[in-house]
Motif scaffolding. Structure first.
Motif, short mmCIF file in Angstrom:
data_model
loop_
_atom_site.label_atom_id
_atom_site.label_comp_id
_atom_site.label_asym_id
_atom_site.label_seq_id
_atom_site.Cartn_x
_atom_site.Cartn_y
_atom_site.Cartn_z
N GLN A 269 -17.95 31.58 -44.57
CA GLN A 269 -19.05 32.46 -44.65
C GLN A 269 -19.39 32.43 -46.13
O GLN A 269 -18.52 32.93 -46.88
CB GLN A 269 -18.69 33.82 -43.98
CG GLN A 269 -19.98 34.56 -44.15
CD GLN A 269 -19.81 35.97 -43.28
OE1 GLN A 269 -19.51 37.02 -44.04
NE2 GLN A 269 -19.52 35.91 -42.11
N HIS A 273 -24.17 35.71 -47.82
CA HIS A 273 -24.68 35.85 -46.70
C HIS A 273 -23.67 36.33 -45.66
O HIS A 273 -23.24 35.92 -44.58
CB HIS A 273 -25.05 34.47 -46.17
CG HIS A 273 -26.13 34.05 -46.99
ND1 HIS A 273 -27.43 34.51 -47.26
CD2 HIS A 273 -26.15 32.78 -47.60
CE1 HIS A 273 -27.90 33.64 -47.94
NE2 HIS A 273 -27.27 32.80 -48.24
N ASP A 275 -22.03 38.41 -42.52
CA ASP A 275 -22.26 38.90 -41.12
C ASP A 275 -22.27 40.24 -40.92
O ASP A 275 -21.67 41.23 -41.68
CB ASP A 275 -21.77 37.84 -40.34
CG ASP A 275 -20.17 37.93 -40.24
OD1 ASP A 275 -19.63 38.98 -40.76
OD2 ASP A 275 -19.42 37.38 -39.33
#
Length: 324
Positions: A269, A273, A275
């Motif tokens: 990841q 960005h 999650d």
């Protein structure tokens, strides 16, 4: 605070050489338009040299504070300086040749250079571990300072250990022996990246926890210095026990963020960005840190303020409290 003249001389000299390399690399960034793995070819020696200036000077200062084991500390620091010098000579030499320094198995010569780097980094890590043990055994007049250094070097070791994970082959590299290892997770090295740092914006990047962990060596002692500077203005910080607890809260928060960055990178990841799970974990860390700091300041003994008022009656009206 020890005089800089008593700092570990080989590490100071190494840091001075990195100042020179940073200047040379900065010129290279301007005059050399070559690109390697998606970045200007002189970006790596520039970033490494700037980072290692702080790393080397931090260790040089800490070693000057040892009250025992100074000879062992001198040798461990010298090993750190020499192994880092070997790594930087190889990195710079490969830049001149237009070749990758890390993970490069394209030719026997390139592979030999990377193997030398691998041995030097393992040696560096073990020497730094030795310094950490000496700091754990040392006696310091101020416990907050002691634990700022101890936690800082422990987290730096954890950050450095991330580098070992980078040398593992990715699934795509099992069939290709020319490049073994990667900074990125889930995407190839050299893709879209953040400016200056070069960290991936499309996948995980192990350089992020690596960088963050290693620089705990500077951040935690600097935090302690900030608390000491504020102590004359805020009476609760005049208590050594309060400073110690705040340092431990900060070290716990730093360790938690380091673990979060490593977890995020290993899941492929990008840093920019996150999650929902990453954001939730971040919120928990922020809340726990704020609660811990508030609890420390709220429960600080009132005697610190009373003692300050007795010893400095003229300053009583100017004294401020951190927590009402």
């Amino acid at each position: 605070m020890s005089s800089w003249r008593s700092w570990h001389r080989p590490l100071v000299m190494f840091s001075a050489s990195m100042v020179l390399l940073a200047a040379v690399s900065a010129v290279g960034l301007v005059v050399d338009d070559r690109v390697l793995v998606g970045s200007p070819i002189w970006a790596k020696p520039f970033k490494f040299s700037v980072s290692l200036i702080a790393y080397g000077l931090s260790l040089a200062w800490m070693l000057s504070l040892l009250d025992r084991g100074r000879r062992a500390g001198w040798w461990a620091g010298t090993v750190v300086a020499l192994t880092l010098l070997v790594e930087m000579v190889i990195i710079t030499g490969q830049v001149v040749r237009g070749k990758r320094s890390h993970f490069n198995h394209q030719t026997p010569f390139d592979e030999a250079l990377f193997n030398v780097m691998a041995v030097s980094i393992v040696t560096l890590w073990l020497a730094t571990l030795g310094i950490a043990v000496l700091l754990l055994r040392a006696r310091f007049a101020d416990r907050a300072s002691a634990w700022a250094m101890r936690c800082g070097i422990t987290l730096a070791l954890a950050g450095a250990a991330i580098g070992f994970r980078m040398t593992q082959p990715t699934p795509d590299q099992v069939r290709d022996s020319s490049i073994v290892g990667a900074h990125s997770v889930g995407v190839p090295d050299g893709g879209p990246s953040m400016p200056l740092t070069g960290w991936s914006t499309t996948g995980g990047d192990l350089r992020i926890p690596h960088f963050f962990g290693m620089h705990a060596l500077q951040v935690l002692p600097l935090l302690l210095m900030g608390l000491l500077a504020l102590a004359p203005r805020f009476t609760r910080l005049a208590d050594e026990r309060v400073r110690l607890r705040l340092v431990l809260v900060a070290a716990g928060a730093y360790a938690a963020v380091f673990a979060l960055l490593a977890w995020q990178a290993l899941r492929g990841q990008p840093l920019i960005h996150p999650d929902g799970a990453t954001l939730a974990a971040t919120a928990l860390i922020v809340a726990a840190t704020a609660a811990g700091a508030y609890g420390v300041l709220r429960s600080a003994p009132a005697t610190a303020a009373q003692d300050t008022a007795v010893n400095n009656p003229d300053d009583t009206n100017d004294t401020k409290e951190l927590v009402a």
